[in-house]
Design an enzyme around this catalytic site. Structure first.
Site, PDB file in Angstrom:
ATOM      1  N   ASP A  42      25.104  28.460  -4.331  1.00  0.00           N
ATOM      2  CA  ASP A  42      24.756  29.880  -4.477  1.00  0.00           C
ATOM      3  C   ASP A  42      23.970  30.366  -3.259  1.00  0.00           C
ATOM      4  O   ASP A  42      23.825  29.647  -2.280  1.00  0.00           O
ATOM      5  CB  ASP A  42      23.977  30.100  -5.780  1.00  0.00           C
ATOM      6  CG  ASP A  42      22.649  29.373  -5.785  1.00  0.00           C
ATOM      7  OD1 ASP A  42      22.496  28.410  -5.006  1.00  0.00           O
ATOM      8  OD2 ASP A  42      21.768  29.759  -6.558  1.00  0.00           O
ATOM      9  N   GLY A  43      23.525  31.630  -3.338  1.00  0.00           N
ATOM     10  CA  GLY A  43      22.728  32.191  -2.242  1.00  0.00           C
ATOM     11  C   GLY A  43      23.585  32.854  -1.173  1.00  0.00           C
ATOM     12  O   GLY A  43      23.064  33.319  -0.164  1.00  0.00           O
TER      13      GLY A  43
END
Ligand SMILES: CC(C)=CCC/C(C)=C/CC/C(C)=C/COP(=O)(O)OP(=O)(O)O
Length: 259
Positions: A42-43
């Site tokens: 993620d991110g």
């Protein structure tokens, strides 16, 4: 992004970074090597937002980082990698965002079939796991095609979790175990009357459904439990990823790989 960094480093240091990487790789491979590393990738949006870039650039960087990781894991002889690419929870995003991600994932899955892709260069066997019937038909068919095309690859295994959540995996495994036990009982019942005793034996044993049955029906049965879990954004939650398989885990890294 890693490609850009590699490119920049190569032009600045004339390729010496590659020697450093090879050296570090050799050094690391002398010690105990994890068998399986899992990633929550993620991110990507945050990475793009922080740099005032389009969201798509963030996902592209995330994907390139995953491909680079496959290469590094391969060089270190790590046998299994698992990536959490799309959770069941991600379906709750706005419809246009879900559509965007599905189109992107389809494009990336199709790209894996390219003979120049890391997967083909390194002989990686790819499995897509999760509640795949929740995916659109084109994505599911492309995933099946990649699984089929890489089924003879033996050097390392990549598990891509799509439409996956750990609680869903556990429910699925328990349901499959119950179904299996039920089929067993039905089969016995279909035989002679004396087998009623056997039916009772099955039902009365403490063993109606046990741990081994459930584990056999987990999607993750294809790999040993991960030794290391890395969450690229820096968050410290598991977010419904591999809950069953991580209770013995010795290391969780949340320092950003992408960010
Ligand atoms: C081989 C293959 C199919 C690879 C998958 C490619 C890919 C880029 C998938 C997207 C991953 C995803 C939905 C991350 C969720 O957080 P986020 O990054 O959307 O946003 P956040 O910044 O809010 O965490």
């Amino acid at each position: 992004m890693l490609k850009r960094i590699d490119g920049l480093a190569v032009s600045l240091f004339g390729g010496s970074l590659l020697y450093v990487r090879t050296f570090v790789g050799r050094l690391l491979s002398v010690g105990p090597i994890p068998k399986h590393i899992a990633f929550i990738m993620d991110g990507n949006r945050r990475y793009a937002k922080k740099r005032s870039m389009a969201k798509s650039k963030g996902y592209e960087a995330g994907f390139l980082a995953v491909m680079a990781l496959i290469k590094y894991c391969f060089e270190l002889s790590i046998e299994y990698m698992t990536i959490y690419a799309f959770s069941i929870d991600n379906f709750r995003r706005k419809p246009e965002e879900v559509q965007y991600l599905m189109d992107l994932i389809l494009e990336k899955i199709e790209g894996l079939l390219d003979h120049k892709s890391i997967v083909n260069q390194y002989g990686v066997r790819v499995h897509f796991i999760g509640n795949l019937k929740l995916l659109s038909e084109p994505v599911r068919l492309a995933a099946e095609e990649v699984m089929e095309a890489t089924s003879n690859n033996t050097k390392c295994t990549l598990l891509v979790c799509l439409a996956y959540s750990s609680t869903d995996e556990i429910v699925h495994a328990v349901q499959e175990s119950c179904q299996e036990k039920w089929n067993e009982i039905q089969e016995v019942n279909a035989n002679k009357a004396q087998d009623i005793e056997i039916t009772r034996e099955i039902l009365e044993s403490n063993d109606v459904i046990n741990l081994v049955d459930i584990e056999r029906h987990m999607y993750m049965v294809l790999a040993p439990d991960p030794d290391i879990l890395i969450r690229t954004s820096g968050e410290t939650r598991l977010s419904n990823f591999l809950l069953w398989q991580t209770y013995k885990l010795c290391a969780v890294f949340t320092k950003g790989i992408v960010s």
